[in-house]
Motif scaffolding. Structure first.
Motif, PDB file in Angstrom:
ATOM      1  N   GLY A   1       0.865  -1.179   0.000  1.00  9.97           N
ATOM      2  CA  GLY A   1       0.000   0.000   0.000  1.00  9.97           C
ATOM      3  C   GLY A   1       0.896   1.222   0.000  1.00  9.97           C
ATOM      4  O   GLY A   1       1.925   1.257  -0.670  1.00  9.97           O
ATOM      5  N   ASP A   2       0.533   2.230   0.776  1.00 10.26           N
ATOM      6  CA  ASP A   2       1.342   3.450   0.856  1.00 10.26           C
ATOM      7  C   ASP A   2       2.496   3.269   1.827  1.00 10.26           C
ATOM      8  O   ASP A   2       2.307   2.831   2.968  1.00 10.26           O
ATOM      9  CB  ASP A   2       0.475   4.629   1.309  1.00 10.26           C
ATOM     10  CG  ASP A   2      -0.390   5.156   0.197  1.00 10.26           C
ATOM     11  OD1 ASP A   2       0.104   5.227  -0.940  1.00 10.26           O
ATOM     12  OD2 ASP A   2      -1.556   5.508   0.452  1.00 10.26           O
TER      13      ASP A   2
ATOM     14  N   ASP B   1      -1.216  -3.858   4.919  1.00 11.61           N
ATOM     15  CA  ASP B   1      -1.104  -2.948   3.774  1.00 11.61           C
ATOM     16  C   ASP B   1      -2.381  -2.125   3.637  1.00 11.61           C
ATOM     17  O   ASP B   1      -3.494  -2.671   3.628  1.00 11.61           O
ATOM     18  CB  ASP B   1      -0.867  -3.745   2.487  1.00 11.61           C
ATOM     19  CG  ASP B   1       0.530  -4.332   2.437  1.00 11.61           C
ATOM     20  OD1 ASP B   1       1.490  -3.563   2.666  1.00 11.61           O
ATOM     21  OD2 ASP B   1       0.661  -5.535   2.175  1.00 11.61           O
ATOM     22  N   ARG B   2      -2.206  -0.827   3.549  1.00 10.81           N
ATOM     23  CA  ARG B   2      -3.358   0.051   3.397  1.00 10.81           C
ATOM     24  C   ARG B   2      -2.934   1.335   2.703  1.00 10.81           C
ATOM     25  O   ARG B   2      -1.744   1.630   2.565  1.00 10.81           O
ATOM     26  CB  ARG B   2      -3.978   0.384   4.753  1.00 10.81           C
ATOM     27  CG  ARG B   2      -3.099   1.267   5.652  1.00 10.81           C
ATOM     28  CD  ARG B   2      -3.804   1.601   6.961  1.00 10.81           C
ATOM     29  NE  ARG B   2      -2.995   2.449   7.839  1.00 10.81           N
ATOM     30  CZ  ARG B   2      -2.998   3.774   7.816  1.00 10.81           C
ATOM     31  NH1 ARG B   2      -3.757   4.419   6.928  1.00 10.81           N
ATOM     32  NH2 ARG B   2      -2.251   4.479   8.654  1.00 10.81           N
ATOM     33  N   MET B   3      -3.937   2.091   2.271  1.00  9.90           N
ATOM     34  CA  MET B   3      -3.695   3.399   1.673  1.00  9.90           C
ATOM     35  C   MET B   3      -3.994   4.468   2.717  1.00  9.90           C
ATOM     36  O   MET B   3      -4.916   4.330   3.516  1.00  9.90           O
ATOM     37  CB  MET B   3      -4.582   3.605   0.437  1.00  9.90           C
ATOM     38  CG  MET B   3      -4.509   2.464  -0.572  1.00  9.90           C
ATOM     39  SD  MET B   3      -2.861   2.159  -1.226  1.00  9.90           S
ATOM     40  CE  MET B   3      -2.761   3.455  -2.455  1.00  9.90           C
ATOM     41  N   ARG B   4      -3.200   5.513   2.723  1.00  9.73           N
ATOM     42  CA  ARG B   4      -3.438   6.607   3.659  1.00  9.73           C
ATOM     43  C   ARG B   4      -4.624   7.440   3.175  1.00  9.73           C
ATOM     44  O   ARG B   4      -5.041   7.358   2.010  1.00  9.73           O
ATOM     45  CB  ARG B   4      -2.191   7.464   3.841  1.00  9.73           C
ATOM     46  CG  ARG B   4      -1.362   7.758   2.599  1.00  9.73           C
ATOM     47  CD  ARG B   4      -1.944   8.764   1.667  1.00  9.73           C
ATOM     48  NE  ARG B   4      -0.964   9.179   0.662  1.00  9.73           N
ATOM     49  CZ  ARG B   4      -1.229  10.016  -0.321  1.00  9.73           C
ATOM     50  NH1 ARG B   4      -2.439  10.501  -0.468  1.00  9.73           N
ATOM     51  NH2 ARG B   4      -0.300  10.356  -1.189  1.00  9.73           N
ATOM     52  N   ASP B   5      -5.169   8.252   4.056  1.00 11.73           N
ATOM     53  CA  ASP B   5      -6.285   9.111   3.668  1.00 11.73           C
ATOM     54  C   ASP B   5      -5.855  10.572   3.716  1.00 11.73           C
ATOM     55  O   ASP B   5      -4.765  10.909   4.190  1.00 11.73           O
ATOM     56  CB  ASP B   5      -7.518   8.857   4.556  1.00 11.73           C
ATOM     57  CG  ASP B   5      -7.256   9.098   6.037  1.00 11.73           C
ATOM     58  OD1 ASP B   5      -6.556  10.082   6.375  1.00 11.73           O
ATOM     59  OD2 ASP B   5      -7.756   8.312   6.864  1.00 11.73           O
TER      60      ASP B   5
ATOM     61  N   TYR C   1      -4.053   3.551  -8.279  1.00 11.01           N
ATOM     62  CA  TYR C   1      -4.315   4.274  -7.030  1.00 11.01           C
ATOM     63  C   TYR C   1      -5.809   4.500  -6.807  1.00 11.01           C
ATOM     64  O   TYR C   1      -6.202   5.073  -5.792  1.00 11.01           O
ATOM     65  CB  TYR C   1      -3.598   5.624  -7.043  1.00 11.01           C
ATOM     66  CG  TYR C   1      -2.101   5.529  -6.903  1.00 11.01           C
ATOM     67  CD1 TYR C   1      -1.513   5.218  -5.683  1.00 11.01           C
ATOM     68  CD2 TYR C   1      -1.276   5.743  -8.002  1.00 11.01           C
ATOM     69  CE1 TYR C   1      -0.132   5.131  -5.550  1.00 11.01           C
ATOM     70  CE2 TYR C   1       0.117   5.661  -7.881  1.00 11.01           C
ATOM     71  CZ  TYR C   1       0.673   5.354  -6.650  1.00 11.01           C
ATOM     72  OH  TYR C   1       2.045   5.273  -6.530  1.00 11.01           O
TER      73      TYR C   1
END
Length: 566
Positions: free
Chosen positions: A140-141, A159-163, A210
């Motif tokens: 992710g990020d 794993d994750r995407m930031r906000d 993305y």
């Protein structure tokens, strides 16, 4: 459980180059800044965060100790488009591996490198996902992974995407790290994110991976700019977005009010602004929303600095290739978008806004405020022999209509997992390599060179050119900005210094220039002979006749107008 306040962290910037993100010096990408901010937000002491570029590690072996000794080493890098670079050399896969081997602490790798790695940083490559011997790879990020890894006591992360809320905090808290960049403060341009992701799905592009566009607010971007300025930044590029015209809207339609708030806010936040440029502008937006797009372009050209470039992703003028790769605009539509940007942004400082395209007799002596750039990608599905002719015919039409483009970017595809090109890979690009090189050379000779003479004719003044390297009796440098011209100045000038210059001659993608204003009583023979119309014999006559009261008087000796260079 490791106390975050006791951790030492080393960030290594291997540089990034994405369709909507640039980080090779003199640019600094968002990744190391946001990662530094995420670490501080997670409790790491600011003074325990060390930042090095890959070039620093190459030049100073002693700095590898920071990689070796850190409790956490974070590598940030990845190239998803190929390029040629002057200000820095992106990390090669073997160097990235070596960082992991040297590190005695926990190692984390992230950035666009997560999309894949090839044998080298070049086009016509198939890219594979590899861990390169790191303890952790952020799928992710990387900034979110770094924060979560620290909070877990270096045990792991999901794993994750930031906000955007996290970016509001991390962008401000991580601004300090630019002070550790070797180019800081004078020769450093900060890449700014206004959004990421894309509403469209071109076959080869990694930006849709993305997700759909996620826009930041104008206040958030301006606040980040303000914090970076507090740490010495004066140069900014709004490059981290698929389409600047869509900022503050629904991902497709322009929002001129949001652009006015963004650009006006940046100008207010940095009164001594040095550079304000952008990168991507989607021609399909101009085609579908012509009036709002015109208003948005006028706002940008009012607030930016000269020499700005709006990169257009035409990718191919061949209708077969357009259809097979989900490309957004036809050649005719892209041509109309080129016209609009020329009309609204193609004027020069000192001229009336909206009076472009400005070139020829009577035009100003600075670069135009905003011009389109054209991106062409080869090796896409459906490419055939006729594709090359379609592209050349399109570019010739642009020139024949009296329009201007700031640069033409011709590259071969890099195929990444997750894109539609993954199955085809780089096979087509490799098959057509023999055809690609002469075609590219033909475009440089027949379009680039005359176009550059139109955009930056002899006498054009280029301010604050940073001297970068010596070669063959010349000093080469660039201005800070988007797709800056490579400028060769006769003689060996001190590297790391800046000077104003005036253009005297043109290559395909570079110019020759002399110091501005030219001191006719002190100019060298090499400087004088670089001026159009002056041979060595005439230049010698000027030298013999010194001193002169004015450049005009010296020009009368030579029969050449020297006043435009002085």
């Amino acid at each position: 459980m490791t106390d975050p306040s006791e951790l030492s962290v080393t960030l290594v910037d291997g540089y990034v180059d994405e369709p909507a993100h640039f980080g090779v010096p003199p640019y600094v990408s968002t990744y190391p800044r946001y990662t530094a901010g995420a670490l501080v937000d997670a409790g790491v002491a600011r003074e325990e965060i060390t930042y090095h570029t890959i070039d620093e590690l190459r030049e100073d072996r002693g700095k590898w100790r920071d990689v070796e000794d850190a409790d956490l080493m974070v590598y940030i890098g990845g190239m998803t488009v190929p390029g040629k670079y002057v200000g820095g050399t992106p990390a090669e896969p073997d160097e990235v591996k070596k960082l992991a081997w040297v590190s005695r602490g926990t190692s984390l790798m992230g950035g666009p490198v997560r999309f894949g790695v090839g044998e080298e940083n070049a086009g016509a490559q198939d890219m594979e996902r590899k861990d390169l011997d790191y303890d952790f790879v952020a799928k992710g990020d990387v900034e979110a992974a770094a924060a979560d890894l620290v909070e877990s006591g270096l045990e792991g992360f999901g794993d994750r995407m930031r906000d955007n809320g996290e970016i509001d905090r991390w962008s401000r808290k991580g601004a300090f790290v630019i002070e550790q960049h070797p180019n800081h403060p004078d020769y450093l341009i900060c890449e700014m994110e206004t959004s990421r992701g894309c509403a469209y799905r071109c076959s080869f592009c990694t930006e849709p991976l993305y997700g759909d566009p996620a826009f930041r607010s104008a206040d958030s971007v301006v606040s980040e700019v303000s914090h970076l300025a507090e740490h010495g930044a004066r140069h900014f590029r709004l490059g981290r977005q698929a389409d600047i015209l869509a900022f503050g809207g629904d991902g497709e339609a322009p929002n001129p009010d949001a652009l006015r708030e963004l650009y006006g806010g940046i100008r207010e936040a940095v009164p001594d602004l040095g550079t304000l440029h952008l990168d991507n502008m989607n021609p399909v937006t101009i085609v579908e929303y012509p009036e709002k797009s015109r208003e948005g372009i006028r706002i940008i050209a009012e607030h930016n600095t000269p020499g700005d470039t709006a990169a257009f992703g035409l990718e191919s003028a061949d209708p077969v290739v357009q259809e097979e790769n989900n490309l957004l605009v036809s050649a005719e539509e892209c041509l109309e978008a080129v016209r609009v940007v020329n009309e609204e942004g193609g004027w020069r400082p000192g001229e009336k806004p909206g009076t472009g395209p400005s070139h020829g007799e009577g035009s100003g002596d600075r670069l135009p405020k905003l011009l389109p750039g054209i991106n062409l990608v080869h090796g896409l599905m459906g490419e055939r022999e006729e594709t090359y002719e379609h592209n050349k015919q399109f570019l010739q039409r642009v020139y024949d209509e009296g329009l201007m483009v700031r640069r033409i970017n011709i590259r071969q595809v890099m195929a990444f997992a997750g894109t539609e090109m993954a199955e085809t890979g780089a096979d087509i690009a490799r098959e057509h390599k023999r055809q690609f090189q002469p075609y590219k050379r033909e475009v440089r000779e027949e379009i680039d060179n005359p176009m550059l003479k139109r955009v930056a004719p002899a006498g054009t003044v280029l301010e604050d050119v940073h001297m970068e390297y010596h070669e063959n009796g010349r000093t080469f440098g660039r201005q800070l900005g988007t797709y800056s011209l490579l400028i060769g100045v006769p003689g060996e000038h001190d590297l790391g210094t800046t000077m104003d210059v005036a253009v005297v001659d043109h290559g395909y993608r570079s110019v020759t220039a002399v110091p501005y204003p030219l001191d006719v009583n002190g100019a060298t023979m090499d400087e004088l002979t670089a001026i159009p119309g002056l041979g060595r014999s005439t230049a010698g006559d000027i030298v013999v006749g010194r001193p002169y009261d004015s450049a005009r008087e010296a020009g009368e000796v030579a029969g050449v107008d020297l006043s435009r260079f002085a």
